[in-house]
Design a protein around this motif. Structure first.
Motif, short mmCIF file in Angstrom:
data_model
loop_
_atom_site.label_atom_id
_atom_site.label_comp_id
_atom_site.label_asym_id
_atom_site.label_seq_id
_atom_site.Cartn_x
_atom_site.Cartn_y
_atom_site.Cartn_z
N GLU A 142 -21.48 16.42 8.35
CA GLU A 142 -19.96 16.94 7.72
C GLU A 142 -19.10 15.84 8.73
O GLU A 142 -17.93 15.23 8.40
CB GLU A 142 -19.45 17.88 8.04
CG GLU A 142 -20.26 19.25 7.14
CD GLU A 142 -20.51 18.92 5.47
OE1 GLU A 142 -20.50 17.70 5.21
OE2 GLU A 142 -20.99 19.72 4.96
N PRO B 279 -20.31 16.14 -1.35
CA PRO B 279 -21.20 17.31 -1.27
C PRO B 279 -22.54 17.11 -1.27
O PRO B 279 -23.08 16.23 -1.82
CB PRO B 279 -20.80 18.20 -2.48
CG PRO B 279 -19.39 17.81 -2.95
CD PRO B 279 -19.42 16.04 -2.63
N MET B 280 -23.34 17.92 -0.38
CA MET B 280 -24.90 17.63 -0.42
C MET B 280 -25.47 18.27 -1.64
O MET B 280 -24.95 18.97 -2.48
CB MET B 280 -25.52 18.20 0.68
CG MET B 280 -27.07 18.19 1.08
SD MET B 280 -27.75 19.24 2.31
CE MET B 280 -27.01 18.37 3.64
N THR C 220 -26.20 20.43 9.63
CA THR C 220 -25.02 20.48 8.62
C THR C 220 -23.63 19.87 9.14
O THR C 220 -22.98 19.17 8.52
CB THR C 220 -24.88 21.74 7.80
OG1 THR C 220 -26.12 22.25 7.74
CG2 THR C 220 -23.77 21.57 6.60
N ASP D 283 -23.46 23.17 1.53
CA ASP D 283 -24.28 22.11 2.06
C ASP D 283 -25.07 22.78 3.06
O ASP D 283 -26.28 22.46 3.26
CB ASP D 283 -23.38 21.23 2.98
CG ASP D 283 -22.59 20.25 2.31
OD1 ASP D 283 -22.97 20.29 0.83
OD2 ASP D 283 -21.88 19.42 2.38
#
Length: 348
Positions: free
Chosen positions: A170, A65-66, A166, A124
């Motif tokens: 991903e 995860p960010m 984003t 994110d």
């Protein structure tokens, strides 16, 4: 009974769940609303939920995860400094439904290709747009961006950048084939929302190097389906492309598609032409959009070498010609003099 679920933090730092069946998609500060179905509900998770341990992702089965630090680290700040400035130009107001279509189709496509837990994507997405928003607004000046208004081209330009930046992260950061996803259970209107972990397994035939292309294809499918649904019985219907290769018929269809983008406020104007004849069955087409709604975000995404890009017209045009049995052998998008210029070589 479609409901819309999201979380937001109020001024007292209380976490509130919002349910609203009246909107399909609305972006506001700290909260995103998405219509959800019975199997998967998309929602924005604010960092406090994760910090409190309410929701979690097992790092063994999902991409990392960010973090807030990643979204605003030295590299991110440097990238912002070398980006072209947001354009201070007059642009058309987008049609609300069309803007929703572009945002939602991009979200749904990511959901369908199963490369990240959608609760993680929402978190994110939140962190990235939180880090990027104020620098973007500062470039344009006070009152130039209507936060949360998808019809405002300056805001849409920003939020589309944040969404696709984003998505790029991903898709291109070791996406897992199997991962856990937090999904909301169906509960009564007066009941507190409950979440369950579901194991998601991607179709093994959809390999990592195919994800970006498939995402773009699915976005194109949604756009063409919706435009056909809205205009098929009107004088603005997109002309059918015959199965036998016909360069002029393709030109007519692409011209109408571009015109529909203009009529929905995506650009001020358009110009479509045959730019090169490569063979009797292979033509290059040029589609130019003036003052498009993704004029800044398109450049910013190209700068970070994002894949996929938010080139919505190219995605839709590719799907349009593929339905006639043609292929796009080459394509590119460039931005110059406030124009978004798409080149696509179509082969019969």
């Amino acid at each position: 009974n479609d409901q819309i679920a999201a979380f937001q933090i109020d001024r007292h730092n209380n976490i509130n769940m919002v349910l609203d069946g009246s909107r399909e998609f609305q972006e506001e500060e700290g909260v995103t609303y998405y219509t959800h179905d019975e199997t998967r509900r998309a929602m924005t998770y604010i960092p406090a939920l994760f910090a409190a341990g309410t929701l979690s992702i097992d790092p063994a089965v999902a991409a990392p995860p960010m973090t807030a630090g990643e979204a605003d680290n030295v590299g991110a700040r440097f990238t912002r400094k070398i980006r072209p400035k947001a354009p201070k130009i007059l642009r058309s107001k987008l049609d609300q439904n069309f803007a929703v279509l572009l945002m939602r189709s991009s979200y749904n496509a990511l959901d369908k290709i199963d490369c990240v837990a959608m609760d993680q994507f929402q978190r994110d997405f939140f962190l990235l747009r939180q880090a990027e928003y104020q620098p973007y607004v500062d470039q344009l000046g006070p009152g130039m961006v209507e936060q949360g208004m998808l019809t405002d081209p300056s805001y849409f330009d920003f939020i589309s950048f944040a969404q696709y930046a984003t998505i790029n992260r991903e898709i291109n950061t070791s996406p897992p084939v199997i991962f856990e996803e937090q999904q909301a259970e169906n509960v009564g209107e007066d009941q507190p929302q409950k979440f369950v972990k579901k194991l998601i397994k991607r179709d093994p035939s959809l390999t990592n190097n195919m994800l970006a292309k498939e995402h773009s294809r699915l976005v194109g499918v949604d756009i063409i389906d919706k435009l056909n649904e809205n205009f098929v019985s009107t004088a603005l219907a997109i002309p059918t492309i015959p199965k036998n290769f016909n360069a002029d018929a393709i030109l007519a269809s692409l011209s109408r598609l571009a015109k529909l983008f203009v009529l929905n406020g995506f650009a001020f104007g358009c110009d479509v032409s045959i730019s090169k004849v490569k063979s009797p069955l292979e033509f290059e087409y040029c589609i130019s959009l003036k003052n498009s709604a993704t004029l800044w975000s398109g450049i910013a995404l190209q700068q970070i070498k994002a894949d996929p890009l938010n080139c919505f017209l190219l995605k839709a045009a590719t799907e349009l010609v593929s339905r006639a049995g043609y292929s796009v052998s080459a394509s590119s998008v460039k931005y110059e003099q406030n124009k978004e210029i798409t080149f696509m070589t179509i082969r019969g």
